[in-house]
Structures are given as C-alpha cells and as structure tokens.
Design a protein around this motif. Structure first.
Motif, PDB file in Angstrom:
ATOM      1  N   PRO A  44     -19.385  45.005  35.836  1.00  0.00           N
ATOM      2  CA  PRO A  44     -20.561  45.352  36.643  1.00  0.00           C
ATOM      3  C   PRO A  44     -20.996  44.241  37.593  1.00  0.00           C
ATOM      4  CG  PRO A  44     -20.955  45.845  34.312  1.00  0.00           C
ATOM      5  CD  PRO A  44     -19.642  45.125  34.389  1.00  0.00           C
ATOM      6  N   GLU A  45     -20.867  42.990  37.183  1.00  0.00           N
ATOM      7  CA  GLU A  45     -21.278  41.876  38.047  1.00  0.00           C
ATOM      8  C   GLU A  45     -20.341  41.732  39.240  1.00  0.00           C
ATOM      9  OE1 GLU A  45     -24.126  40.498  37.844  1.00  0.00           O
ATOM     10  OE2 GLU A  45     -24.633  41.409  35.920  1.00  0.00           O
ATOM     11  N   ALA A  46     -19.046  41.893  39.024  1.00  0.00           N
ATOM     12  CA  ALA A  46     -18.081  41.821  40.128  1.00  0.00           C
ATOM     13  C   ALA A  46     -18.304  42.969  41.107  1.00  0.00           C
ATOM     14  CB  ALA A  46     -16.656  41.841  39.591  1.00  0.00           C
ATOM     15  N   LEU A  47     -18.555  44.159  40.584  1.00  0.00           N
ATOM     16  CA  LEU A  47     -18.834  45.315  41.442  1.00  0.00           C
ATOM     17  C   LEU A  47     -20.111  45.094  42.249  1.00  0.00           C
ATOM     18  CD1 LEU A  47     -17.909  48.086  38.874  1.00  0.00           C
ATOM     19  CD2 LEU A  47     -16.684  47.596  41.007  1.00  0.00           C
ATOM     20  N   ARG A  48     -21.145  44.552  41.608  1.00  0.00           N
ATOM     21  CA  ARG A  48     -22.398  44.246  42.303  1.00  0.00           C
ATOM     22  C   ARG A  48     -22.166  43.276  43.447  1.00  0.00           C
ATOM     23  NH1 ARG A  48     -25.330  39.744  42.191  1.00  0.00           N
ATOM     24  NH2 ARG A  48     -24.291  38.964  40.327  1.00  0.00           N
ATOM     25  N   LEU A  49     -21.407  42.222  43.175  1.00  0.00           N
ATOM     26  CA  LEU A  49     -21.148  41.222  44.218  1.00  0.00           C
ATOM     27  C   LEU A  49     -20.407  41.820  45.404  1.00  0.00           C
ATOM     28  CD1 LEU A  49     -20.340  38.206  41.920  1.00  0.00           C
ATOM     29  CD2 LEU A  49     -22.214  38.316  43.584  1.00  0.00           C
ATOM     30  N   ALA A  50     -19.362  42.590  45.141  1.00  0.00           N
ATOM     31  CA  ALA A  50     -18.606  43.211  46.234  1.00  0.00           C
ATOM     32  C   ALA A  50     -19.511  44.110  47.069  1.00  0.00           C
ATOM     33  CB  ALA A  50     -17.421  43.992  45.680  1.00  0.00           C
ATOM     34  N   ARG A  51     -20.299  44.939  46.401  1.00  0.00           N
ATOM     35  CA  ARG A  51     -21.205  45.842  47.131  1.00  0.00           C
ATOM     36  C   ARG A  51     -22.258  45.065  47.917  1.00  0.00           C
ATOM     37  NH1 ARG A  51     -21.331  49.231  41.785  1.00  0.00           N
ATOM     38  NH2 ARG A  51     -19.607  50.689  42.185  1.00  0.00           N
ATOM     39  N   ASP A  52     -22.790  43.998  47.314  1.00  0.00           N
ATOM     40  CA  ASP A  52     -23.815  43.205  48.001  1.00  0.00           C
ATOM     41  C   ASP A  52     -23.255  42.486  49.230  1.00  0.00           C
ATOM     42  OD1 ASP A  52     -25.664  44.043  46.124  1.00  0.00           O
ATOM     43  OD2 ASP A  52     -25.816  42.095  45.104  1.00  0.00           O
ATOM     44  N   PHE A  53     -22.037  41.940  49.126  1.00  0.00           N
ATOM     45  CA  PHE A  53     -21.431  41.287  50.287  1.00  0.00           C
ATOM     46  C   PHE A  53     -21.258  42.294  51.422  1.00  0.00           C
ATOM     47  CE2 PHE A  53     -20.647  37.527  47.845  1.00  0.00           C
ATOM     48  CZ  PHE A  53     -20.409  36.518  48.769  1.00  0.00           C
ATOM     49  N   ALA A  54     -20.727  43.474  51.107  1.00  0.00           N
ATOM     50  CA  ALA A  54     -20.534  44.488  52.143  1.00  0.00           C
ATOM     51  C   ALA A  54     -21.879  44.936  52.729  1.00  0.00           C
ATOM     52  CB  ALA A  54     -19.763  45.678  51.574  1.00  0.00           C
ATOM     53  N   ALA A  55     -22.871  45.162  51.874  1.00  0.00           N
ATOM     54  CA  ALA A  55     -24.182  45.613  52.342  1.00  0.00           C
ATOM     55  C   ALA A  55     -24.850  44.578  53.251  1.00  0.00           C
ATOM     56  CB  ALA A  55     -25.093  45.922  51.159  1.00  0.00           C
ATOM     57  N   ASP A  56     -24.592  43.302  52.980  1.00  0.00           N
ATOM     58  CA  ASP A  56     -25.153  42.233  53.812  1.00  0.00           C
ATOM     59  C   ASP A  56     -24.286  41.920  55.033  1.00  0.00           C
ATOM     60  OD1 ASP A  56     -27.244  42.060  52.046  1.00  0.00           O
ATOM     61  OD2 ASP A  56     -26.951  39.950  51.547  1.00  0.00           O
ATOM     62  N   VAL A 100      -7.081  42.436  59.227  1.00  0.00           N
ATOM     63  CA  VAL A 100      -8.526  42.239  59.334  1.00  0.00           C
ATOM     64  C   VAL A 100      -9.127  43.524  59.886  1.00  0.00           C
ATOM     65  CG1 VAL A 100     -10.374  40.885  60.388  1.00  0.00           C
ATOM     66  CG2 VAL A 100      -8.217  39.764  59.741  1.00  0.00           C
ATOM     67  N   CYS A 101     -10.103  44.059  59.161  1.00  0.00           N
ATOM     68  CA  CYS A 101     -10.760  45.297  59.565  1.00  0.00           C
ATOM     69  C   CYS A 101     -12.264  45.061  59.637  1.00  0.00           C
ATOM     70  CB  CYS A 101     -10.449  46.409  58.563  1.00  0.00           C
ATOM     71  SG  CYS A 101     -11.253  47.983  58.959  1.00  0.00           S
ATOM     72  N   ASP A 102     -12.849  45.346  60.802  1.00  0.00           N
ATOM     73  CA  ASP A 102     -14.282  45.151  61.005  1.00  0.00           C
ATOM     74  C   ASP A 102     -15.086  46.458  60.938  1.00  0.00           C
ATOM     75  OD1 ASP A 102     -14.165  42.344  61.369  1.00  0.00           O
ATOM     76  OD2 ASP A 102     -13.450  42.635  63.412  1.00  0.00           O
ATOM     77  N   ALA A 103     -14.457  47.541  60.535  1.00  0.00           N
ATOM     78  CA  ALA A 103     -15.150  48.833  60.474  1.00  0.00           C
ATOM     79  C   ALA A 103     -16.251  48.826  59.420  1.00  0.00           C
ATOM     80  CB  ALA A 103     -14.138  49.937  60.154  1.00  0.00           C
ATOM     81  N   ALA A 104     -17.187  49.713  59.564  1.00  0.00           N
ATOM     82  CA  ALA A 104     -18.262  49.969  58.591  1.00  0.00           C
ATOM     83  C   ALA A 104     -19.246  48.809  58.444  1.00  0.00           C
ATOM     84  CB  ALA A 104     -17.677  50.363  57.231  1.00  0.00           C
ATOM     85  N   GLY A 105     -19.320  47.938  59.454  1.00  0.00           N
ATOM     86  CA  GLY A 105     -20.348  46.912  59.461  1.00  0.00           C
ATOM     87  C   GLY A 105     -20.058  45.634  58.692  1.00  0.00           C
TER      88      GLY A 105
END
Length: 181
Positions: free
Chosen positions: A92-104, A153-158
């Motif tokens: 869960p912590e690794a998933l949280r980090l990945a999602r948070d990096f993408a969201a930011d 390198v992909c810059d899609a989705a923000g």
C-alpha cells in the motif's frame, strides 16, 4: 532544477531487487550531486540479485516506505527484479507513493519489471512505455502502449514516465533521468 539540486527517491522491497537497476541510479545520481534516498518496506538490509537468481550486493536502506512523502522528492525511481516488484506492487505504501508522484506531476522512472507497480497503481492508461518483454501483456492490459526501445519518455496525462527494458539499457535510462531533472 538540475541533477545537483534534485532529491531522488528509490523504492524497493527488501529482497529480490535487480542489483544494477538499484545500485547504478543510487550511486550515479548521488555522484552527480543529487540527494538520493533508498526507501524499503523495512529497515533490514536490501538483498539484491543478479539476473533474478544469483546473490548480489546488500545495501542498507535510508528510510521506510511508510515514512517518505512525495513533497520531499523531485523524482521516483522503481528498480526491477521480478520478486522485488511482485511484492512492491501490492504494498500500500509503494502504491500510494506512485499515485502521489503522478498526481503531483512529478516524474517516475521505472526499469525492467518496475512498471508492474504502475499497473497496480492504475497509472498506465494513456501512457506509452517500455519494460522487460515478460510483462508486455500486463502493461497493455492495464491501458499502456508498449514499445520495444532501450528507453522511452512519455509526458502524457500530466506527468513524465521514464521507462527502460533491462540492465543493458541503464546508460540510456540514467541519461533520461538526468534530462528530466
């Protein structure tokens, strides 16, 4: 921002990490001046492997996954190693980090099996990426578009996703990370 002022987070399970996929980014980005943190599921030494089966170097992590926050870092690195990422992708912590990096909108760099974490995090729709060929179907089934290239390198989705296939591609992978920083 530049490499010598960047803060880089490398996340791993404590065993089964492909040795060079962790140690090269850890040491080379630090040598470039980046502040690099190795975070793991526990503070026990991280046991790496070579080619998923031969014992590799052991490295002591700096922090626990549970104790790191996206606000403190500029880029996330997810090394491969089949067993490493197979465990990391349900953490869960690794998933949280990945999602948070993408969201930011912060870059994520994943090599070999590393993108498996992004499958479970639900971050691949609209992304084009590369990885080891063994997880191609998983990436495509999760909404990603797979390409067979040393680095992509992909810059899609923000947010920026930097991916690579295998240890032989680490020079290109590290160059792309430096460019992103």
């Amino acid at each position: 921002m530049s490499v010598d002022t960047a803060s880089v987070l490398i996340i791993v399970n404590n065993w089964g990490i492909e040795e060079t996929e962790m140690t090269r980014p850890l040491r080379e980005l630090a040598a470039d001046g980046a502040r690099v943190t190795l975070a793991a599921t526990t503070l026990d030494p991280c046991e790496t492997v070579r080619h998923d089966r031969y014992p590799g170097e052991t490295v002591v992590p700096d922090r626990l996954l549970a104790d790191v926050r996206v606000e403190d870092y500029d880029l996330l690195v997810v090394p491969g190693g089949t067993c490493n990422v197979d465990r990391l992708r349900i953490n869960p912590e690794a998933l949280r980090l990945a999602r948070d990096f993408a969201a930011d909108g912060k870059p994520i760099a994943a090599v070999c099996h590393g993108p498996w974490l992004l499958v479970n995090a639900g971050l691949l729709p609209g992304k084009t990426l590369t990885a080891c060929r063994y997880i191609k179907a998983d990436l495509e089934n999760a909404g990603g578009a797979y390409v067979d290239e040393p680095v992509h390198v992909c810059d899609a989705a923000g947010w920026t996703l930097i991916t690579s296939r295998k240890p032989d591609d680490l020079d290109d992978f590290l160059d792309a990370i430096r460019q992103a920083l």
